[in-house]
Design an enzyme around this catalytic site. Structure first.
Site, PDB file in Angstrom:
ATOM      1  N   VAL A   4      -7.871  -9.012  10.440  1.00 24.77           N
ATOM      2  CA  VAL A   4      -9.173  -8.747  11.047  1.00 24.77           C
ATOM      3  C   VAL A   4     -10.292  -9.252  10.142  1.00 24.77           C
ATOM      4  O   VAL A   4     -10.387  -8.860   8.982  1.00 24.77           O
ATOM      5  CB  VAL A   4      -9.360  -7.234  11.299  1.00 24.77           C
ATOM      6  CG1 VAL A   4     -10.609  -6.991  12.132  1.00 24.77           C
ATOM      7  CG2 VAL A   4      -8.136  -6.631  11.955  1.00 24.77           C
ATOM      8  N   CYS A   5     -11.161 -10.092  10.687  1.00 20.66           N
ATOM      9  CA  CYS A   5     -12.235 -10.685   9.885  1.00 20.66           C
ATOM     10  C   CYS A   5     -13.079  -9.631   9.179  1.00 20.66           C
ATOM     11  O   CYS A   5     -13.322  -9.706   7.991  1.00 20.66           O
ATOM     12  CB  CYS A   5     -13.130 -11.555  10.763  1.00 20.66           C
ATOM     13  SG  CYS A   5     -14.633 -12.139   9.945  1.00 20.66           S
ATOM     14  N   PHE A   6     -13.538  -8.635   9.923  1.00 22.06           N
ATOM     15  CA  PHE A   6     -14.482  -7.666   9.363  1.00 22.06           C
ATOM     16  C   PHE A   6     -13.800  -6.641   8.457  1.00 22.06           C
ATOM     17  O   PHE A   6     -14.419  -5.727   7.961  1.00 22.06           O
ATOM     18  CB  PHE A   6     -15.255  -6.973  10.484  1.00 22.06           C
ATOM     19  CG  PHE A   6     -16.325  -7.840  11.084  1.00 22.06           C
ATOM     20  CD1 PHE A   6     -17.658  -7.674  10.758  1.00 22.06           C
ATOM     21  CD2 PHE A   6     -15.996  -8.862  11.954  1.00 22.06           C
ATOM     22  CE1 PHE A   6     -18.643  -8.491  11.288  1.00 22.06           C
ATOM     23  CE2 PHE A   6     -16.969  -9.686  12.493  1.00 22.06           C
ATOM     24  CZ  PHE A   6     -18.292  -9.497  12.160  1.00 22.06           C
TER      25      PHE A   6
END
Length: 279
Positions: free
Chosen positions: A144-146
Site C-alpha cells: 500500500v502506497c500510503f
C-alpha cells in the site's frame, strides 16, 4: 522579472490506460523539445488501482476484488507501491533533468516539485509539511502506497497526505502523484491480498494511524474545483512559474490514444515484471 512559463493542461476524467499514456507522451514530447515543462491535473473514470513499475502483483493485489468493485487496473511508468485513485486530484509534472531548478538527486528534485503540493495545501488552510525521516527508512514490505514512509513525503501532522512517484527517462523527470480528497479505507484494503481477515483488519487499523486526507483534516466536504484552484495556484507559487494553457493537436491526441490501447491496456504491460520501458 518575467516568470518562466510552463504548460498547464487539465485533462479531466479518463480511464487508467489513457491517463498513464498521457503522462508518458508528455515525457516524450518534452524530451523532443515539442513542449516546455508541463503540469497536468486529471482524475479517473472509473476509479482505478495503479501499481508501481517494479511492483509484484501476484500475492500482493487481490485482482478479482479490483474487478468486482468495477475499478480499472494499470501499471505506472514510475516506481512506488499501489494506489487507489478514487476521490482525489492527480497531478503530473514533466521537466528536464538539466533544468536549472532541478537538483541532480531524485530525492532533492522530489522536494522541489513537491513544494507545489505544499503551497496547494496551505491555500486550503491545511498545515501540511515535508517530512524528512530520521536515520534509515524502515520499509514495511506493504503493497500500500500510503503505508510506506519516503523522503520529503507530504504530511499533515504526522500522517501521510499525498503519494508521489518519479522516474527519469530520455533526460526528463516525470513525477506524478495522488492527492486524496477523501478515502474509503474499507474499499482500499479489500483490494490487497492478506492471509486472513484478521491480518487485513490489523493492517487497516495501523493504516488509519499513518494516513489522512484533506476532508478528514478540515472536517468538511471539498469540491474538486476548489482543490484544483488551490493546487493550480500552489504550483505557480511553489515552483515560481507562470502556467499557460496547453491544448493537444489532433496528432498528439491520437498518439495518446494509440499508446493507451497498445501498451497500458495490455496484460503484458500491467501484469508482467519483464517490461521494456518507454517505447
Amino acid at each position: 522579472m518575467t516568470k518562466e512559463q510552463w504548460y498547464f493542461i487539465n485533462t479531466k476524467s479518463h480511464d487508467a490506460a489513457y491517463n498513464m499514456a498521457f503522462d508518458e507522451c508528455l515525457l516524450r514530447w518534452h524530451s523532443e523539445g515539442t513542449i516546455p515543462p508541463a503540469l497536468r491535473f486529471y482524475t479517473w473514470t472509473p476509479s482505478a488501482m495503479s501499481v508501481g513499475y517494479f511492483q509484484k502483483v501476484e500475492g500482493k493485489i487481490h485482482t478479482e476484488n479490483v474487478r468486482q468493485h468495477g475499478f480499472d487496473f494499470v501499471r505506472r511508468l514510475t516506481g512506488g507501491r499501489a494506489v487507489l485513485h478514487d476521490h482525489e486530484l492527480t497531478y503530473s509534472v514533466v521537466v528536464s533533468e538539466k533544468h536549472p531548478k532541478m537538483p541532480k538527486t531524485v530525492t532533492e528534485a522530489y522536494r522541489v516539485i513537491t513544494n507545489g503540493l505544499l503551497e496547494g495545501y496551505r491555500n486550503l488552510d491545511i498545515e501540511a509539511d515535508l517530512a524528512v525521516p530520521e536515520g534509515k527508512l524502515q520499509q514495511t514490505g506493504s503493497a500500500v502506497c500510503f503505508d510506506e514512509p519516503s523522503w520529503y513525503e507530504l504530511v499533515i501532522g504526522d500522517k501521510k497526505a499525498a503519494g508521489s512517484a518519479q522516474t527519469r527517462k530520455q533526460g526528463v523527470i516525470l513525477q506524478h502523484g495522488s492527492v486524496p480528497i477523501s478515502m474509503d479505507d474499507d474499499v482500499l484494503f479489500d483490494l490487497f491480498a492478506y492471509p486472513s481477515d484478521e491480518v487485513r483488519e490489523r493492517a487497516k487499523s495501523k493504516f488509519k494511524e499513518k494516513a489522512t486526507t484533506m476532508e478528514e483534516y478540515l472536517g468538511r466536504k471539498l469540491s474538486l474545483e476548489e482543490v484544483e484552484e488551490a493546487f493550480y495556484k500552489g504550483f505557480e507559487k511553489g515552483l515560481d512559474i507562470e502556467l499557460v494553457p496547453f491544448e493537444l493537436t489532433a496528432e498528439q491526441e491520437q498518439e495518446v490514444q494509440t499508446l493507451a490501447k497498445e501498451k497500458y491496456s495490455s496484460d503484458e504491460w500491467n501484469f508482467s515484471l519483464n517490461k521494456k520501458g518507454v517505447k
